[in-house]
Design a protein around this motif. Structure first.
Motif, PDB file in Angstrom:
ATOM      1  N   UNK A 434       0.868  -1.185   0.000  1.00 50.32           N
ATOM      2  CA  UNK A 434       0.000   0.000   0.000  1.00 50.32           C
ATOM      3  C   UNK A 434       0.896   1.223   0.000  1.00 50.32           C
ATOM      4  N   UNK A 435       0.358   2.363  -0.397  1.00 50.70           N
ATOM      5  CA  UNK A 435       1.156   3.579  -0.539  1.00 50.70           C
ATOM      6  C   UNK A 435       1.444   4.253   0.789  1.00 50.70           C
ATOM      7  N   UNK A 436       2.235   5.335   0.706  1.00 54.20           N
ATOM      8  CA  UNK A 436       2.621   6.076   1.904  1.00 54.20           C
ATOM      9  C   UNK A 436       1.425   6.731   2.582  1.00 54.20           C
ATOM     10  N   UNK A 437       0.351   6.984   1.821  1.00 61.50           N
ATOM     11  CA  UNK A 437      -0.847   7.597   2.413  1.00 61.50           C
ATOM     12  C   UNK A 437      -1.813   6.539   2.943  1.00 61.50           C
ATOM     13  N   UNK A 438      -1.396   5.247   2.916  1.00 60.94           N
ATOM     14  CA  UNK A 438      -2.143   4.107   3.447  1.00 60.94           C
ATOM     15  C   UNK A 438      -3.403   3.791   2.643  1.00 60.94           C
ATOM     16  N   UNK A 439      -3.668   4.520   1.583  1.00 66.65           N
ATOM     17  CA  UNK A 439      -4.741   4.193   0.663  1.00 66.65           C
ATOM     18  C   UNK A 439      -6.058   3.925   1.345  1.00 66.65           C
ATOM     19  N   UNK A 440      -6.636   2.746   1.078  1.00 64.14           N
ATOM     20  CA  UNK A 440      -7.946   2.394   1.620  1.00 64.14           C
ATOM     21  C   UNK A 440      -7.937   2.262   3.139  1.00 64.14           C
ATOM     22  N   UNK A 441      -6.744   2.148   3.730  1.00 63.95           N
ATOM     23  CA  UNK A 441      -6.650   1.982   5.188  1.00 63.95           C
ATOM     24  C   UNK A 441      -6.584   3.327   5.920  1.00 63.95           C
ATOM     25  N   UNK A 442      -6.490   4.442   5.182  1.00 63.36           N
ATOM     26  CA  UNK A 442      -6.264   5.745   5.819  1.00 63.36           C
ATOM     27  C   UNK A 442      -7.268   6.065   6.922  1.00 63.36           C
ATOM     28  N   UNK A 443      -8.598   5.890   6.717  1.00 59.74           N
ATOM     29  CA  UNK A 443      -9.538   6.194   7.804  1.00 59.74           C
ATOM     30  C   UNK A 443      -9.337   5.289   9.028  1.00 59.74           C
ATOM     31  N   UNK A 444      -9.028   4.017   8.785  1.00 63.74           N
ATOM     32  CA  UNK A 444      -8.808   3.100   9.895  1.00 63.74           C
ATOM     33  C   UNK A 444      -7.571   3.488  10.694  1.00 63.74           C
ATOM     34  N   UNK A 445      -6.520   3.916   9.961  1.00 60.15           N
ATOM     35  CA  UNK A 445      -5.256   4.254  10.620  1.00 60.15           C
ATOM     36  C   UNK A 445      -5.401   5.494  11.499  1.00 60.15           C
ATOM     37  N   UNK A 446      -6.019   6.534  10.987  1.00 62.47           N
ATOM     38  CA  UNK A 446      -6.092   7.788  11.745  1.00 62.47           C
ATOM     39  C   UNK A 446      -6.870   7.613  13.044  1.00 62.47           C
ATOM     40  N   UNK A 447      -8.035   6.973  12.981  1.00 66.11           N
ATOM     41  CA  UNK A 447      -8.821   6.785  14.204  1.00 66.11           C
ATOM     42  C   UNK A 447      -8.193   5.727  15.108  1.00 66.11           C
ATOM     43  N   UNK A 448      -7.545   4.715  14.523  1.00 66.21           N
ATOM     44  CA  UNK A 448      -6.887   3.690  15.325  1.00 66.21           C
ATOM     45  C   UNK A 448      -5.701   4.236  16.094  1.00 66.21           C
ATOM     46  N   UNK A 449      -4.909   5.109  15.449  1.00 64.73           N
ATOM     47  CA  UNK A 449      -3.775   5.728  16.148  1.00 64.73           C
ATOM     48  C   UNK A 449      -4.260   6.613  17.289  1.00 64.73           C
ATOM     49  N   UNK A 450      -5.333   7.339  17.063  1.00 69.57           N
ATOM     50  CA  UNK A 450      -5.885   8.185  18.115  1.00 69.57           C
ATOM     51  C   UNK A 450      -6.294   7.347  19.327  1.00 69.57           C
ATOM     52  N   UNK A 451      -6.897   6.194  19.062  1.00 66.86           N
ATOM     53  CA  UNK A 451      -7.313   5.304  20.154  1.00 66.86           C
ATOM     54  C   UNK A 451      -6.086   4.799  20.918  1.00 66.86           C
ATOM     55  N   UNK A 452      -5.052   4.325  20.188  1.00 62.76           N
ATOM     56  CA  UNK A 452      -3.856   3.793  20.839  1.00 62.76           C
ATOM     57  C   UNK A 452      -3.156   4.872  21.664  1.00 62.76           C
ATOM     58  N   UNK A 453      -3.099   6.109  21.136  1.00 66.77           N
ATOM     59  CA  UNK A 453      -2.473   7.212  21.885  1.00 66.77           C
ATOM     60  C   UNK A 453      -3.219   7.477  23.189  1.00 66.77           C
ATOM     61  N   UNK A 454      -4.540   7.453  23.130  1.00 67.25           N
ATOM     62  CA  UNK A 454      -5.346   7.733  24.325  1.00 67.25           C
ATOM     63  C   UNK A 454      -5.163   6.647  25.385  1.00 67.25           C
ATOM     64  N   UNK A 455      -5.038   5.385  24.968  1.00 68.31           N
ATOM     65  CA  UNK A 455      -4.845   4.314  25.951  1.00 68.31           C
ATOM     66  C   UNK A 455      -3.479   4.449  26.625  1.00 68.31           C
ATOM     67  N   UNK A 456      -2.480   4.911  25.873  1.00 70.86           N
ATOM     68  CA  UNK A 456      -1.158   5.098  26.465  1.00 70.86           C
ATOM     69  C   UNK A 456      -1.182   6.224  27.492  1.00 70.86           C
ATOM     70  N   UNK A 457      -1.911   7.284  27.183  1.00 68.89           N
ATOM     71  CA  UNK A 457      -2.040   8.395  28.133  1.00 68.89           C
ATOM     72  C   UNK A 457      -2.736   7.923  29.404  1.00 68.89           C
ATOM     73  N   UNK A 458      -3.742   7.066  29.259  1.00 68.28           N
ATOM     74  CA  UNK A 458      -4.422   6.526  30.436  1.00 68.28           C
ATOM     75  C   UNK A 458      -3.450   5.748  31.318  1.00 68.28           C
ATOM     76  N   UNK A 459      -2.586   4.924  30.702  1.00 72.14           N
ATOM     77  CA  UNK A 459      -1.562   4.206  31.480  1.00 72.14           C
ATOM     78  C   UNK A 459      -0.650   5.189  32.202  1.00 72.14           C
ATOM     79  N   UNK A 460      -0.286   6.247  31.493  1.00 70.42           N
ATOM     80  CA  UNK A 460       0.632   7.246  32.059  1.00 70.42           C
ATOM     81  C   UNK A 460      -0.005   7.924  33.269  1.00 70.42           C
ATOM     82  N   UNK A 461      -1.277   8.253  33.187  1.00 73.46           N
ATOM     83  CA  UNK A 461      -1.962   8.925  34.290  1.00 73.46           C
ATOM     84  C   UNK A 461      -2.196   7.998  35.484  1.00 73.46           C
ATOM     85  N   UNK A 462      -2.282   6.692  35.234  1.00 73.42           N
ATOM     86  CA  UNK A 462      -2.528   5.731  36.319  1.00 73.42           C
ATOM     87  C   UNK A 462      -1.248   5.195  36.948  1.00 73.42           C
ATOM     88  N   UNK A 463      -0.096   5.584  36.437  1.00 76.38           N
ATOM     89  CA  UNK A 463       1.158   5.026  36.924  1.00 76.38           C
ATOM     90  C   UNK A 463       1.410   5.403  38.372  1.00 76.38           C
TER      91      UNK A 463
END
Length: 848
Positions: A434-463
């Protein structure tokens, strides 16, 4: 109405008014509310509501030839035809088996208006004079034994009579007493009143008699007689033995694999050759291609499997464009070589110790064969596009509004599954699928990364903010940083940067506490984000702990698997290959790591989509292009024969040559394999194969043989001591006694994990297993199916982990004499070249 009267005193010959007629021992009988014992030689029954013979059916004189009991069915089932008399009493007839035993008698009746009656009681079938033979389940050539029978006297007087043993060849109906050295076929006995006596007949089973044997045991006391007759199989003392020498060569080289037993076979007077088989696969990397349909045909509709199906289609599309030769070879398999689509469980039946139909794995074999047949559909360009579009739509449905993926549709979002899918998309982008812009996966990637970032912040706040340094790694944070290293263009800001930097520092300092998979993830994540010093240090540590083997490639001893996602062995090795490739390690090192992964496929099915996806990614898309290589192999058998492929299977280069036993000579045991990487000299494509030598020999002359998969057998006798039961190992020449309890201990060792392993333990005809019910068992962490047969006990192990394992089962000694105890064999049904066996021993048993 069913009879329910209580038993009462009754004179001989007197009949009750309730009558049900039937057949017992093929003679007409009457069943009464209670009955007396009718004297005579005919079989009668007694019980809570007893039965007796109809006096009208008794013969006036004893027959010249005794009626032998031959029907020993365990159940007498019948649909009666009822007949009513003028008094409203019903009678019916049926045929009763002829065993002298206690029966569970059950009657059920109902009227048209569904008035029902049920009767259950114990009924004993017996005679005044009875023989109860103690016969083994089978005989084996060369056995010396005592056939015993119990003579039972149920009369009130002591009796003296004669017992007779007759042995008959079931195929010709001719007596064979002399051949079996049955020199005392008639034995006198004296039995006290209401007592029993044991009669012994010493016999020797001759060699060259391996067919069915009919036996008859008859006892006579005046006019009273009883006898039993049945047929026993006589097994050959000669066993077909398979000795296998597997070989593995990585690159262009020569290798000597001497078959020492074949070289020394000229000294044996009992051994006869059956065949010598040479087989090899010139390019086993194609077996990874054959596993791709598993990704696309997995039946469950969870997010992980849906993505892996999509992953498989996209990899297939990429391979089809990069290597058009694949489609050509697949068409050749379909048109010319149907064996290419067979499961490994279905191949080489003649080299396996048990037929596939005798194992519990018939459905697994059919399933794998069907998957291989769907290869052509997988590489259909038009279908690839259609299926990919469907799976993308399905993944979008399974993504929650917060960006996370649930495992199954409708379930809660799952952090591991989300980061796993994002990592897979990163792999596709890195490979250029797939291309550098992730093609058909682009919508999945953007919202998925946002979710993963938020879960990491939750771990950070609970440490625990008071702790200077945690004592363990946060594996979700490790997976996050590895996943994020594929998406460096998607930047972070604010609190996300703070959380990411915190855990980046944490994995930099704690990487040494992680397992192999986490170390590889950390090294790749740090290398891609600028910390090449720590990444190089991790790489150096992994290099120091790696094992390099000429037979197994390069691997890590600690990579044995576990229960968690970060402990999966196939995924770990695939990630190691990615790490060494990205950090520009020598091609020979990477090929050695790929060789270990490919050898795992030799003995395993890759039974998860995650393992299959990661293995295909590492084998087909990393390092040298193995699919284009076509090594040339020659196998030299002494100075007599050189085997070279005349028509290899397309792609895999599989070839098999079978040399009949008449053309096999001891000098052919000096085996030399030569491999030339003609078209791709730097690819170092692994080549594997095996040489199988099959021969017949007497069981007691067979010596032990071991490969990477080995079995050792111990027979132990249980001794009762002041401290309780103690097990003592039996050595050659030790004497046992009838009634001893034995324990067979099978010690299994393997230097690699294997699937579909069969263990067969033969036993002597004088041994009776305590457990005759087949079923699934657990021994520690090892699960297996145990099946008890007349002449052996079989163990079917679907998954055998690397290491040492012990199987045990118990038996009792039932006959005196000298017996061959057979051998124990073990074989990987998926890779039959991994086989071994124990030596044959004899058991000496004395009567009590």
């Amino acid at each position: 109405q069913l009879p329910s009267a209580a038993p009462r005193e009754q004179k001989e010959g007197e009949m009750d008014e309730v009558v049900v007629s039937g057949y017992i021992s093929q003679k007409k009988t009457s069943v009464t509310g209670s009955a007396s014992v009718v004297k005579g030689e005919e079989l009668f029954v007694t019980g809570d509501q007893q039965s007796k013979l109809d006096s009208a059916d008794l013969p006036v004189t004893a027959p010249t030839a005794p009626a032998l009991r031959t029907n020993f069915n365990e159940t007498a089932f019948f649909f009666p035809q009822l007949s009513a008399d003028s008094n409203g009493l019903f009678s019916f007839s049926f045929t009763m088996p002829e065993s002298v035993t206690t029966w569970k008698w059950q009657l059920f009746a109902h009227t048209k208006s569904l008035a029902m009656g049920y009767l259950q009681q114990a009924i004993i079938t017996q005679k005044d004079l009875m023989v109860q033979p103690n016969m083994p389940r089978f005989l084996r050539e060369g056995d010396k034994m005592e056939i015993t029978t119990k003579v039972v006297n149920l009369t009130d007087k002591e009796v003296t009579g004669q017992a007779e043993l007759q042995l008959i060849d079931a195929t010709t109906n001719q007596p064979v007493d002399g051949w079996f050295r049955n020199f005392f076929p008639n034995q006198y006995f004296t039995v006290a009143a209401k007592s029993t006596e044991l009669v012994r007949f010493p016999v020797e089973v001759p060699y060259q008699f391996d067919r069915a044997l009919t036996w008859k045991i008859i006892a006579r006391v005046g006019e009273k007689t009883d006898g039993e007759s049945s047929t026993l199989p006589v097994l050959s003392n000669r066993q077909l033995v398979t000795e296998a020498i597997p070989f593995f060569i990585n690159g262009s080289s020569s290798k000597d694999v001497p078959l020492t037993k074949l070289i020394n076979s000229k000294d044996s007077e009992t051994l006869s050759n059956q065949s010598l088989t040479v087989e090899f696969s010139a390019n086993p990397a194609w077996y990874a291609i054959q596993s791709l349909p598993y990704l696309t045909e997995y039946p469950y509709e969870c997010a992980e499997q849906s993505f892996n199906r999509l992953y498989g289609y996209l990899i297939a599309d990429h391979l089809l464009k990069a290597a058009p030769r694949i489609k050509k070879i697949l068409l050749e398999w379909q048109q010319k070589d149907s064996t290419a689509f067979l499961s490994n469980l279905q191949k080489n039946e003649q080299l396996k110790q048990v037929l596939l139909e005798e194992t519990p794995w018939v459905l697994e074999a059919k399933s794998e064969a069907e998957q291989k047949k769907r290869l052509l559909l997988l590489f259909d360009a038009s279908k690839l596009e259609q299926e990919a579009a469907k799976l993308i739509a399905k993944l979008k449905e399974m993504q929650s509004s917060n960006g996370g993926f649930s495992w199954f549709k409708g379930g809660p979002d799952d952090r591991y599954i989300t980061q796993y899918i994002l990592t897979g998309i990163g792999h596709l982008q890195k490979l250029g699928i797939i291309g550098a812009d992730y093609g058909i996966f682009a919508p999945l990637v953007s919202s998925g990364l946002r979710y993963a970032d938020q879960r990491l912040v939750e771990d950070y706040n609970k440490r625990d903010k008071a702790a200077k340094e945690p004592s363990y790694l946060n594996y979700f944070a490790v997976q996050y940083h590895y996943m994020r290293s594929f998406f460096s263009s998607a930047g972070l800001s604010g609190e996300y940067v703070l959380a990411a930097n915190h855990y980046r520092k944490e994995i930099q300092s704690l990487w040494i506490k992680g397992n192999l998979l986490s170390k590889a993830m950390i090294a790749l994540a740090l290398h891609r984000t600028g910390d090449k010093l720590t990444a190089t240090g991790i790489l150096r540590s992994l290099q120091q702990t790696a094992i390099k083997s000429a037979d197994k490639g390069m691997y890590w001893k600690a990579n044995t698997g576990g229960y968690y996602w970060q402990e999966a062995p196939i995924e770990t090795q695939a990630l190691m290959i990615e790490l060494f490739q990205e950090l520009k390690q020598p091609a020979t090192t990477i090929n050695e790591m790929k060789a270990w992964l490919l050898l795992n496929k030799q003995t395993n099915r890759w039974s998860t989509t995650k393992a299959t996806a990661d293995a295909c990614y590492a084998l087909l898309l990393q390092g040298s292009n193995w699919l284009e290589a076509q090594p040339k192999i020659s196998v030299k058998l002494g100075n007599i024969t050189t085997v070279t492929a005349t028509r290899e299977e397309a792609g895999t280069g599989y070839y098999q040559k079978i040399i009949p036993g008449t053309a096999v000579f001891p000098e052919m045991g000096a085996i030399k394999i030569n491999v030339e990487q003609a078209q791709a000299p730097n690819a170092n494509v692994p080549v594997w194969g095996a040489v199988y030598w099959q021969y017949f020999d007497n069981l007691e002359n067979i010596t032990a043989a071991k490969t990477a998969l080995a079995v050792n057998k111990q027979v132990l006798v249980e001794k009762l001591t002041d401290k309780g039961p103690v097990l003592e190992a039996i050595q050659e020449g030790n004497t046992l006694k009838v009634g001893d309890k034995l324990v067979v201990r099978l010690e299994i060792s393997t230097d690699r994990q294997m699937e579909y392993v069969h263990v067969k333990d033969m036993r002597a005809s004088s041994l009776e297993p305590t457990n005759v019910l087949s079923g699934y068992r657990w021994k520690g962490s090892l699960g297996y199916y145990e099946s008890t047969r007349d002449a052996s006990t079989n163990f079917f192990i679907q998954y055998l982990p690397k290491g040492n394992h012990v199987l045990e089962y118990s038996l009792f000694v039932s006959h005196a004499g000298t017996f061959s105890n057979g051998i124990s064999t073990i074989q990987c049904m998926y890779a039959p070249e991994f086989t071994s066996h124990t030596e044959g021993i004899k058991l000496n048993i004395e009567a009590n």
